[in-house]
Design an enzyme around this catalytic site. Structure first.
Site, PDB file in Angstrom:
ATOM      1  N   ASP A 189       0.855  -1.174   0.000  1.00 55.25           N
ATOM      2  CA  ASP A 189       0.000   0.000   0.000  1.00 55.25           C
ATOM      3  C   ASP A 189       0.900   1.236   0.000  1.00 55.25           C
ATOM      4  O   ASP A 189       2.085   1.155   0.309  1.00 55.25           O
ATOM      5  CB  ASP A 189      -0.887  -0.060   1.249  1.00 55.25           C
ATOM      6  CG  ASP A 189      -1.749   1.168   1.421  1.00 55.25           C
ATOM      7  OD1 ASP A 189      -2.287   1.655   0.408  1.00 55.25           O
ATOM      8  OD2 ASP A 189      -1.873   1.648   2.554  1.00 55.25           O
ATOM      9  N   ASP A 191      -0.384   4.971   0.983  1.00 57.86           N
ATOM     10  CA  ASP A 191      -0.690   5.904   2.063  1.00 57.86           C
ATOM     11  C   ASP A 191      -0.514   5.253   3.430  1.00 57.86           C
ATOM     12  O   ASP A 191      -1.058   4.172   3.690  1.00 57.86           O
ATOM     13  CB  ASP A 191      -2.124   6.416   1.932  1.00 57.86           C
ATOM     14  CG  ASP A 191      -2.327   7.282   0.702  1.00 57.86           C
ATOM     15  OD1 ASP A 191      -1.391   7.363  -0.117  1.00 57.86           O
ATOM     16  OD2 ASP A 191      -3.408   7.870   0.557  1.00 57.86           O
TER      17      ASP A 191
END
Length: 405
Positions: A189, A191
């Site tokens: 991922d 963020d």
């Protein structure tokens, strides 16, 4: 027939203790070579300059007199070097390791004696035996790996997940075997994982709606809101923002400590590395170029006449989309899904974490930590390397070699 094949063969365990220096191992075996013994096993550990060297060898063929001479010679050699020697008689090789073999990696910041006692006691309580212990790193965290046998990996993982939460350390349990070194695709991922920020909140700060966006983001990450609905609601608040803000947001992005080291090391080892994000290609494309990522996929903010329209275009990257992209990247890289690693922090990462061979919850929300294969709760992304059995010394040696060229 060797001692490892015949449990009746007499063997001697030769143990040497003392201050480490070059040539001790060579000196011991040069001393033993006068008695034509066979080497069955060797282990050596050096801690704070103190050596423990163990050699399991067959007993001399000449019987008791020759064995006595061997003992006297080894003790004399050790004493001359200021070392201590102990020789123990027995039969055969070390006992075979039990079934159900696992690697247990413990990360502490710091790693306390109390936490180590709790983890090792829990291993013993479910029938596990610690066969070897090895330190992987001493900073920025202390990372120690235990080779454990005698209990199944899933049983061990479940037991240690509860124990680790209670004593405040991170514990990762993976099954032993060649596949551990063969995990050749890492997808993470973006963020709050690869970077410290939530990209949409950076955009929102320029639009003056940061608090409202942050509130919707937090609810979505906790799994309280449907991600796609929350995405559209947040992006709508950016309508009318000038497209020039994209460059400003790119410059504001802060990499997570250890992120560059993680990616650089994985690439050196021949891994392929990708990112999937519920954020935006306007940022992930830049990260892909700067970091040399093999794969990147995210949502795309629609821009018309130099302004953000408040809409996204193309395929939505949501919880299911991230898992789908992991599978797509693995297929393109021709890597079995079982040999992939996924890293994430939010509820929309769960499908991806569960689909991967190893799912790592990185400073994640409680619902994610409970569902992932393992959790890391220190602020250094490169600690994921230790879960793959890569030591800090190996990382630093590679960095040093590159600096010289």
């Amino acid at each position: 027939m060797s001692a490892s094949q015949n449990s009746d063969v007499r063997t001697l365990l030769v143990k040497i203790f003392g201050k480490d220096r070059p040539g001790i191992t060579a000196g011991l075996f040069d001393t033993l070579s006068a008695y034509s013994v066979d080497v069955v096993d060797i282990e050596q550990v050096v801690s704070r300059g103190r050596l423990v060297l163990c050699a399991l060898v067959t007993a001399p063929a000449g019987g008791g007199a020759e064995e006595g001479e061997l003992r006297a010679t080894v003790h004399g050699w050790a004493e001359a070097l200021g070392l201590q020697a102990e020789i123990i008689s027995g039969t055969g090789d070390n006992r075979p390791r039990g079934s159900g073999r696992s690697h247990v990696t413990v990360l502490g910041h710091p790693l306390t004696a109390a936490a180590t006692a709790a983890i090792t006691a829990r291993i013993a309580s479910i029938g596990g035996n610690i066969d070897r212990i090895f330190r992987l790193a001493k900073y920025p965290v202390t990372a120690v790996e235990f080779a454990v046998s005698g209990t199944e990996t899933e049983v061990l993982r479940t037991a240690l997940a509860t124990e680790s939460a209670e004593v405040g350390v991170d514990v990762a349990v993976v099954s032993a075997g060649l596949h551990r070194r063969a995990q050749r695709l890492v997808v993470m991922d973006v963020d709050s994982t690869l970077i410290q920020d939530e990209v949409i909140e950076l955009f929102a700060a320029h639009a003056g709606c940061e608090e409202e966006v942050a509130r919707i983001t937090a609810a979505a990450m906790r799994g309280e809101l449907d991600f796609e609905q929350s995405l559209h609601a947040r992006v709508a608040l950016l309508e009318g923002l000038d497209a020039s803000v994209v460059d400003k947001v790119r410059s504001e992005v802060r990499m997570t400590p250890g992120a560059r080291t993680l990616i650089r090391t994985l690439k050196r080892l021949g891994f392929q590395v990708g990112v999937v994000s519920g954020g935006f290609t306007q940022v992930t494309d830049d990260l892909q170029e700067r970091l040399g990522l093999d794969f990147a996929s995210a949502n795309t903010l629609e821009i018309v006449d130099g302004k953000l329209t408040g809409r996204v275009t193309g395929e939505i990257v949501d919880r299911a989309g991230k898992a789908r992209l992991l599978r797509r990247f693995a297929a393109e890289a021709e890597i079995p899904l079982a040999q992939t690693v996924a890293i994430g922090d939010g509820a929309n990462d769960l499908d991806m974490l569960n689909a991967a061979g190893l799912g790592v919850a990185f400073n994640a929300k409680p619902v994610v930590q409970e569902a992932a294969h393992t959790a890391v709760n220190v602020p250094f992304l490169d600690t994921v390397l230790y879960l793959l059995g890569i030591t800090r010394e190996e990382v630093e040696a590679a960095d040093g070699a590159d600096a010289e060229h």
